[in-house]
Design an enzyme around this catalytic site. Structure first.
Site, PDB file in Angstrom:
ATOM      1  N   ALA A  20      24.835 -66.752 -15.457  1.00 46.21           N
ATOM      2  CA  ALA A  20      24.329 -65.080 -15.328  1.00 46.21           C
ATOM      3  C   ALA A  20      22.708 -65.239 -15.321  1.00 46.21           C
ATOM      4  O   ALA A  20      21.944 -66.226 -15.441  1.00 46.21           O
ATOM      5  CB  ALA A  20      24.429 -64.385 -16.571  1.00 46.21           C
ATOM      6  N   LYS A  21      22.002 -64.170 -15.024  1.00 45.52           N
ATOM      7  CA  LYS A  21      20.644 -64.042 -15.007  1.00 45.52           C
ATOM      8  C   LYS A  21      20.271 -62.740 -14.924  1.00 45.52           C
ATOM      9  O   LYS A  21      20.987 -61.803 -14.486  1.00 45.52           O
ATOM     10  CB  LYS A  21      19.945 -64.781 -13.717  1.00 45.52           C
ATOM     11  CG  LYS A  21      18.523 -65.200 -13.474  1.00 45.52           C
ATOM     12  CD  LYS A  21      18.468 -66.643 -14.257  1.00 45.52           C
ATOM     13  CE  LYS A  21      16.810 -67.001 -14.722  1.00 45.52           C
ATOM     14  NZ  LYS A  21      16.797 -68.509 -14.989  1.00 45.52           N
ATOM     15  N   GLY A  22      19.204 -62.308 -15.312  1.00 45.76           N
ATOM     16  CA  GLY A  22      18.560 -61.003 -15.551  1.00 45.76           C
ATOM     17  C   GLY A  22      17.052 -60.743 -15.026  1.00 45.76           C
ATOM     18  O   GLY A  22      16.261 -61.951 -15.054  1.00 45.76           O
TER      19      GLY A  22
END
Ligand code: NAD
Length: 438
Positions: A127-129
């Site tokens: 995941a990444k934000g």
């Protein structure tokens, strides 16, 4: 969409504008990732029938982040959280605050986290934000409000068992503390395991700060054995002397290597006999740059790429090794401390010149490995000492690298392709075991 760079979104997007990830003329980071998956598909055997899973994010959330600025006006920023894959466990990956962050970039970074986490075999998806904001233009209060509102907005998809953010570009321990607190306030109880990279006093892990540099060093030593390079007499050059490059440089020097050149945003320094790395780290701590370090000569930035050396560690920014300088590199081995420091063209040139590239997806995986230890320690509220953490880190990095090296030999492919083969197979194997719901 009109916007001041790094500033708040000032108008709604044009209804006819294509999302950047659907624009065929703009390959972008996500397009590069898709090409990488296509390249490994022939090596995936029967699992290739599941490969489409890797070519689309499982879930992508775009959030509006409105805050009161200090002057009383309201500003809106755009935030993202993308969970690329959760077949192997909860999503895991950092949060980036930068004025140029795009959905395509966050999608690609989330996918590369899936690959990295599977490559070192920690039980996470990817995941990444990010928030499209220049944090240097915010006061501390504004930064805290942006962080808290963003955390609250993505709170519907993150959690200790769902998706665990961590620091990335322009985010640090303090921002992780605010994220942890905001999530905990919304839940009604303290949930330390919702983020990693926290301050030690809030459930952070010893050894986390040094972990990425230690991983870079560890895989470097392992690879050196395979190509007959003696670390104790190796010459090393390092671009970026922060968290990753500074620690890697220190460990190489402690192993007897000569760190002969270092470049950072302030300039490039060189000393044929080897720099005094502990003194240089002290200088950087005081002056925030290697520039002006006594006991070394200053050389033009562009000459960095011509320095005679055995090992090059790019540990600063993306796209530093390009078709323009890859032909000049003297190193026998490049260890990618940074994410994406080598362009695909440069990768091919280095390969043709028989220069071994240790790709980011394994070389800088030490950080997420100790993040995993932090998360495990938070669940049990039982904290390990630093020696234990470092020993476990080294064990995982060595085992991961050995497996990837073998795959590269077996298939006669680069270490980057080998890492993708190992990681994609692991992800798709769990996908197959779990089957499709409903
Ligand atoms: P950092 O901010 O501590 O250090 C960055 C270094 O790069 C500094 O020395 C800075 O002066 C230098 N730099 C900046 N602009 C430069 C330029 N134009 N030319 C040369 N040098 C320049 O950051 P970090 O945590 O060490 O991260 C470095 C890279 O490693 C990034 O790509 C990051 O995504 C990647 N990475 C970091 C971690 C981690 O745990 N910190 C984990 C995985 C990957």
């Amino acid at each position: 969409m009109s916007r001041t760079p790094g500033g708040p979104v000032s108008a709604a997007p044009s209804p006819n504008a294509l999302p950047s990830y659907l624009d065929p003329s703009n390959l972008g980071p996500w397009g590069i990732y898709l090409q990488q998956v296509d390249r490994v598909t022939p090596y995936l055997g029967n699992l290739a029938r599941w490969v489409e899973t890797l070519k689309r994010p499982k879930r992508a959330l775009i959030v509006d982040v409105p805050i009161h600025l200090d002057d009383g006006t309201v500003a809106h920023f755009e935030g993202y959280r993308v969970q690329h894959n959760t077949s192997r466990g909860p999503g895991k990956g950092g949060v980036r605050f930068h004025q140029d962050v795009t959905l395509s970039e966050v999608m690609a970074l989330s996918a590369w986290m899936s690959i990295k986490n599977a490559a070192v075999n920690v039980p996470y998806g990817g995941a990444k934000g990010g928030i499209r904001v220049d944090p240097r233009r915010l006061s501390r209060g504004e930064l805290e409000r942006v962080t808290r509102r963003y955390t609250s907005e993505i709170g519907i998809i993150i959690g200790p068992n769902k998706d665990i953010p961590a620091p990335d570009v322009n985010t640090d321990e303090q921002i992780m503390a605010w994220m942890m607190d905001t999530y905990s306030m919304n839940q009604g109880s303290t949930a330390t395991g919702v983020v990693t990279g926290k301050p030690i006093d809030l459930g952070g892990s010893l050894g986390r700060r040094e972990a990425t540099g230690r991983g870079v060093f560890t895989v470097g030593v392992e690879a050196a054995k395979h190509i007959g390079l003696d670390i104790a007499s190796a010459r090393v050059i390092v671009q970026g002397f922060g968290n990753v490059g500074g620690v890697a440089g220190k460990l190489f020097a402690e192993a007897g290597a000569r760190v002969v050149a270092v470049q950072d945003h302030g300039g490039t320094i060189y000393r044929e006999a080897g720099l005094d790395v502990p003194l240089l780290l002290k200088h950087v701590a005081e002056h925030r740059t290697v520039a002006g370090f006594e006991g070394a000569e200053s050389i033009p930035n562009d000459q960095f790429w011509d320095v005679d050396c055995d090992i090059l560690v790019p540990a600063a920014l993306e796209a530093q090794l390009t078709k323009d300088n890859a032909g000049r590199i003297k190193a026998r081995m490049v260890i990618e401390g940074a994410n994406g420091p080598t362009t695909p063209e440069a990768d091919d040139i280095l390969h043709d010149r028989n220069i071994l590239v240790l790709p980011d997806v394994i070389a800088n995986a030490g950080g997420v490995t100790v993040s995993y230890f932090e998360w495990v320690q938070d669940f049990s509220s039982f904290f390990w000492d630093e020696d234990e953490i470092n020993a476990r880190l080294v064990r995982i990095m060595k085992a991961a690298f050995a497996g990837i090296w073998q795959v590269a030999q077996d298939h006669k492919v680069s270490l980057r392709t080998a890492t993708f083969i190992v990681a994609c197979k692991r992800i798709l194997h769990t996908r197959e075991l779990r089957g499709l719901y409903p």
